[in-house]
Design a protein around this motif. Structure first.
Motif, PDB file in Angstrom:
ATOM      1  N   CYS A 188       0.827  -1.211   0.000  1.00 55.81           N
ATOM      2  CA  CYS A 188       0.000   0.000   0.000  1.00 55.81           C
ATOM      3  C   CYS A 188       0.861   1.259   0.000  1.00 55.81           C
ATOM      4  O   CYS A 188       0.578   2.225  -0.716  1.00 55.81           O
ATOM      5  N   PHE A 189       1.922   1.240   0.784  1.00 54.12           N
ATOM      6  CA  PHE A 189       2.814   2.406   0.851  1.00 54.12           C
ATOM      7  C   PHE A 189       3.630   2.549  -0.432  1.00 54.12           C
ATOM      8  O   PHE A 189       3.933   3.665  -0.861  1.00 54.12           O
ATOM      9  N   LEU A 190       3.971   1.415  -1.068  1.00 56.14           N
ATOM     10  CA  LEU A 190       4.687   1.481  -2.339  1.00 56.14           C
ATOM     11  C   LEU A 190       3.817   2.094  -3.426  1.00 56.14           C
ATOM     12  O   LEU A 190       4.284   2.894  -4.241  1.00 56.14           O
ATOM     13  N   VAL A 191       2.536   1.723  -3.452  1.00 62.55           N
ATOM     14  CA  VAL A 191       1.612   2.282  -4.435  1.00 62.55           C
ATOM     15  C   VAL A 191       1.471   3.786  -4.233  1.00 62.55           C
ATOM     16  O   VAL A 191       1.493   4.564  -5.198  1.00 62.55           O
ATOM     17  N   LEU A 192       1.348   4.215  -2.980  1.00 67.43           N
ATOM     18  CA  LEU A 192       1.215   5.645  -2.696  1.00 67.43           C
ATOM     19  C   LEU A 192       2.472   6.416  -3.080  1.00 67.43           C
ATOM     20  O   LEU A 192       2.396   7.580  -3.501  1.00 67.43           O
ATOM     21  N   ARG A 193       3.636   5.775  -2.953  1.00 72.62           N
ATOM     22  CA  ARG A 193       4.912   6.421  -3.277  1.00 72.62           C
ATOM     23  C   ARG A 193       5.288   6.270  -4.748  1.00 72.62           C
ATOM     24  O   ARG A 193       6.361   6.693  -5.159  1.00 72.62           O
ATOM     25  N   LYS A 194       4.417   5.617  -5.536  1.00 66.94           N
ATOM     26  CA  LYS A 194       4.684   5.371  -6.955  1.00 66.94           C
ATOM     27  C   LYS A 194       5.963   4.543  -7.153  1.00 66.94           C
ATOM     28  O   LYS A 194       6.759   4.792  -8.056  1.00 66.94           O
ATOM     29  N   MET A 195       6.150   3.554  -6.268  1.00 69.10           N
ATOM     30  CA  MET A 195       7.306   2.659  -6.350  1.00 69.10           C
ATOM     31  C   MET A 195       6.840   1.207  -6.360  1.00 69.10           C
ATOM     32  O   MET A 195       7.478   0.325  -5.781  1.00 69.10           O
ATOM     33  N   ALA A 196       5.722   0.951  -7.022  1.00 67.00           N
ATOM     34  CA  ALA A 196       5.096  -0.363  -6.953  1.00 67.00           C
ATOM     35  C   ALA A 196       5.971  -1.480  -7.511  1.00 67.00           C
ATOM     36  O   ALA A 196       5.855  -2.630  -7.085  1.00 67.00           O
ATOM     37  N   MET A 197       6.861  -1.165  -8.453  1.00 62.07           N
ATOM     38  CA  MET A 197       7.636  -2.220  -9.101  1.00 62.07           C
ATOM     39  C   MET A 197       8.974  -2.484  -8.424  1.00 62.07           C
ATOM     40  O   MET A 197       9.810  -3.193  -8.977  1.00 62.07           O
ATOM     41  N   ILE A 198       9.170  -1.954  -7.227  1.00 59.35           N
ATOM     42  CA  ILE A 198      10.444  -2.201  -6.562  1.00 59.35           C
ATOM     43  C   ILE A 198      10.576  -3.669  -6.164  1.00 59.35           C
ATOM     44  O   ILE A 198      11.676  -4.210  -6.077  1.00 59.35           O
ATOM     45  N   GLY A 199       9.459  -4.338  -5.922  1.00 59.68           N
ATOM     46  CA  GLY A 199       9.513  -5.769  -5.625  1.00 59.68           C
ATOM     47  C   GLY A 199      10.048  -6.561  -6.797  1.00 59.68           C
ATOM     48  O   GLY A 199      10.841  -7.504  -6.624  1.00 59.68           O
ATOM     49  N   ASP A 200       9.629  -6.188  -8.003  1.00 61.63           N
ATOM     50  CA  ASP A 200      10.148  -6.852  -9.202  1.00 61.63           C
ATOM     51  C   ASP A 200      11.640  -6.571  -9.352  1.00 61.63           C
ATOM     52  O   ASP A 200      12.416  -7.447  -9.754  1.00 61.63           O
ATOM     53  N   ALA A 201      12.060  -5.343  -9.014  1.00 63.47           N
ATOM     54  CA  ALA A 201      13.473  -5.004  -9.097  1.00 63.47           C
ATOM     55  C   ALA A 201      14.293  -5.875  -8.149  1.00 63.47           C
ATOM     56  O   ALA A 201      15.342  -6.414  -8.524  1.00 63.47           O
ATOM     57  N   ILE A 202      13.816  -6.041  -6.924  1.00 60.02           N
ATOM     58  CA  ILE A 202      14.533  -6.859  -5.949  1.00 60.02           C
ATOM     59  C   ILE A 202      14.596  -8.309  -6.403  1.00 60.02           C
ATOM     60  O   ILE A 202      15.618  -8.987  -6.255  1.00 60.02           O
ATOM     61  N   SER A 203      13.516  -8.802  -7.013  1.00 62.85           N
ATOM     62  CA  SER A 203      13.483 -10.207  -7.438  1.00 62.85           C
ATOM     63  C   SER A 203      14.540 -10.510  -8.493  1.00 62.85           C
ATOM     64  O   SER A 203      15.004 -11.655  -8.604  1.00 62.85           O
ATOM     65  N   HIS A 204      14.942  -9.501  -9.275  1.00 58.68           N
ATOM     66  CA  HIS A 204      15.988  -9.697 -10.280  1.00 58.68           C
ATOM     67  C   HIS A 204      17.378  -9.368  -9.739  1.00 58.68           C
ATOM     68  O   HIS A 204      18.356 -10.044 -10.049  1.00 58.68           O
ATOM     69  N   SER A 205      17.453  -8.313  -8.920  1.00 57.84           N
ATOM     70  CA  SER A 205      18.763  -7.828  -8.503  1.00 57.84           C
ATOM     71  C   SER A 205      19.442  -8.716  -7.474  1.00 57.84           C
ATOM     72  O   SER A 205      20.650  -8.587  -7.252  1.00 57.84           O
ATOM     73  N   VAL A 206      18.697  -9.627  -6.818  1.00 57.04           N
ATOM     74  CA  VAL A 206      19.310 -10.473  -5.790  1.00 57.04           C
ATOM     75  C   VAL A 206      20.192 -11.568  -6.380  1.00 57.04           C
ATOM     76  O   VAL A 206      20.912 -12.242  -5.634  1.00 57.04           O
ATOM     77  N   LEU A 207      20.169 -11.749  -7.685  1.00 57.13           N
ATOM     78  CA  LEU A 207      20.950 -12.819  -8.306  1.00 57.13           C
ATOM     79  C   LEU A 207      22.438 -12.750  -7.943  1.00 57.13           C
ATOM     80  O   LEU A 207      23.020 -13.779  -7.563  1.00 57.13           O
ATOM     81  N   PRO A 208      23.110 -11.587  -8.037  1.00 58.97           N
ATOM     82  CA  PRO A 208      24.531 -11.575  -7.648  1.00 58.97           C
ATOM     83  C   PRO A 208      24.747 -11.919  -6.181  1.00 58.97           C
ATOM     84  O   PRO A 208      25.779 -12.499  -5.827  1.00 58.97           O
ATOM     85  N   GLY A 209      23.806 -11.593  -5.326  1.00 58.62           N
ATOM     86  CA  GLY A 209      23.921 -11.953  -3.921  1.00 58.62           C
ATOM     87  C   GLY A 209      23.932 -13.453  -3.721  1.00 58.62           C
ATOM     88  O   GLY A 209      24.688 -13.994  -2.898  1.00 58.62           O
ATOM     89  N   ILE A 210      23.101 -14.151  -4.488  1.00 63.27           N
ATOM     90  CA  ILE A 210      23.057 -15.609  -4.409  1.00 63.27           C
ATOM     91  C   ILE A 210      24.387 -16.207  -4.863  1.00 63.27           C
ATOM     92  O   ILE A 210      24.944 -17.112  -4.223  1.00 63.27           O
TER      93      ILE A 210
END
Length: 296
Positions: free
Chosen positions: A22-44
């Motif tokens: 809900c807070f992501l939608v209000l902040r217009k950052m709704a796709m940050i979850g998708d960003a994290i799902s891709h960016s964690v690859l180097p961490g793995i």
């Protein structure tokens, strides 16, 4: 019992994701979850190279660390004048590319089981259990997602007013003495924790979908943030239950079916929302035009 744990996990993921979503939608950052799902690859990959182990817990720790780094880099670019959506796109594509390069250089012939870590299957939840002192205490997903949900409820419950002001008007928050930057990173930390904690168990599709679709549906149904959170959690829970039985009926993916049901709720809200609904808006316009014609 298997059905119970699958549905319970779906509801918990939906609730945990909806609260912060809900807070992501209000902040217009709704796709940050998708960003994290891709960016964690180097961490793995880095976690594997350091530990030499393919243990999922080690990989999840590496993923969590890079998830937090992703949030920091996105905010850094945004504060430098780059638009929020562009910041998200730049960071997650760059980090995902780094992960691919690391795999091609150091782990080309090693099975890191990325499908399990990033795109897990919720149907396997009942069989992936935890033992404590030789006693089976239930599915790992229930404990991991349950912890993320508890932390989200605790943090939002304690600092609800601060999160609310920071989401609607960061300038006002600073004027009132609220450390807006701190609460921004706290929220992003909760998003990263929720996203990574849910990956291995339910997969990226369900996590990203629940971060966006139920909160957006709730946004169309109410003007109050508290109501938005309640509606979002309720829609997510109903979507999880209905999606499971839809998947069972169609013999299809459970996670995809849950998001499909959530998408159906979003479509109905788009059409019939009391304030934003397309049908009601057209009806009001038509009625206003008729009244204007009759007053001539």
């Amino acid at each position: 019992m298997n059905t119970f744990f699958i549905i319970l996990t779906g509801i918990m993921v939906a609730s945990a994701c909806s609260i912060v979503g809900c807070f992501l939608v209000l902040r217009k950052m709704a796709m940050i979850g998708d960003a994290i799902s891709h960016s964690v690859l180097p961490g793995i990959v880095i976690a594997f190279l350091i530990s030499g182990s393919r243990d999922s817990v080690v990989m999840m720790l590496g993923a969590a660390a890079i998830g937090l780094l992703t949030v920091f880099l996105i905010q850094m670019f945004h504060q430098s004048g780059v638009q929020a959506d562009a910041s998200i796109g730049v960071v997650f594509t760059a980090l995902f590319a780094v992960g691919i390069v690391l795999i091609s250089l150091y782990a080309r012939n090693i099975d890191l089981d990325l499908d399990c870590v990033l795109y897990g299957e919720i149907a396997y939840v009942p069989w992936n259990t935890i033992e404590l002192f030789g006693m089976n205490i239930g599915p790992k997903a229930v404990w991991m997602v349950g912890l993320a949900l508890a932390l989200n409820v605790l943090a939002i419950g304690l600092f609800y007013k601060q999160f609310k002001v920071c989401s609607f008007d960061p300038g006002l928050a600073v004027a009132l003495g609220i450390p807006a930057a701190f609460f921004h990173y706290l929220l992003m930390g909760l998003v990263s924790l929720t996203t990574v904690a849910s990956f291995e168990s339910v997969g990226a599709i369900l996590v990203v979908g629940m971060l966006v679709v139920p909160p957006l549906t709730a946004y169309l149904l109410t003007e109050k943030l508290s109501g938005m959170i309640v509606y979002s959690v309720g829609i997510g829970a109903i979507s999880s239950i209905a999606g499971y039985y839809l998947a069972k009926w169609l013999d299809a993916s459970i996670a995809a079916s849950m998001i499909t049901v959530a998408g159906a709720f979003l479509f109905l809200a788009f059409l019939f929302s009391p304030t934003h609904g397309l049908v009601l808006r057209k009806w009001r316009q038509k009625r206003g035009l008729q009244q204007a014609m009759s007053n001539r």
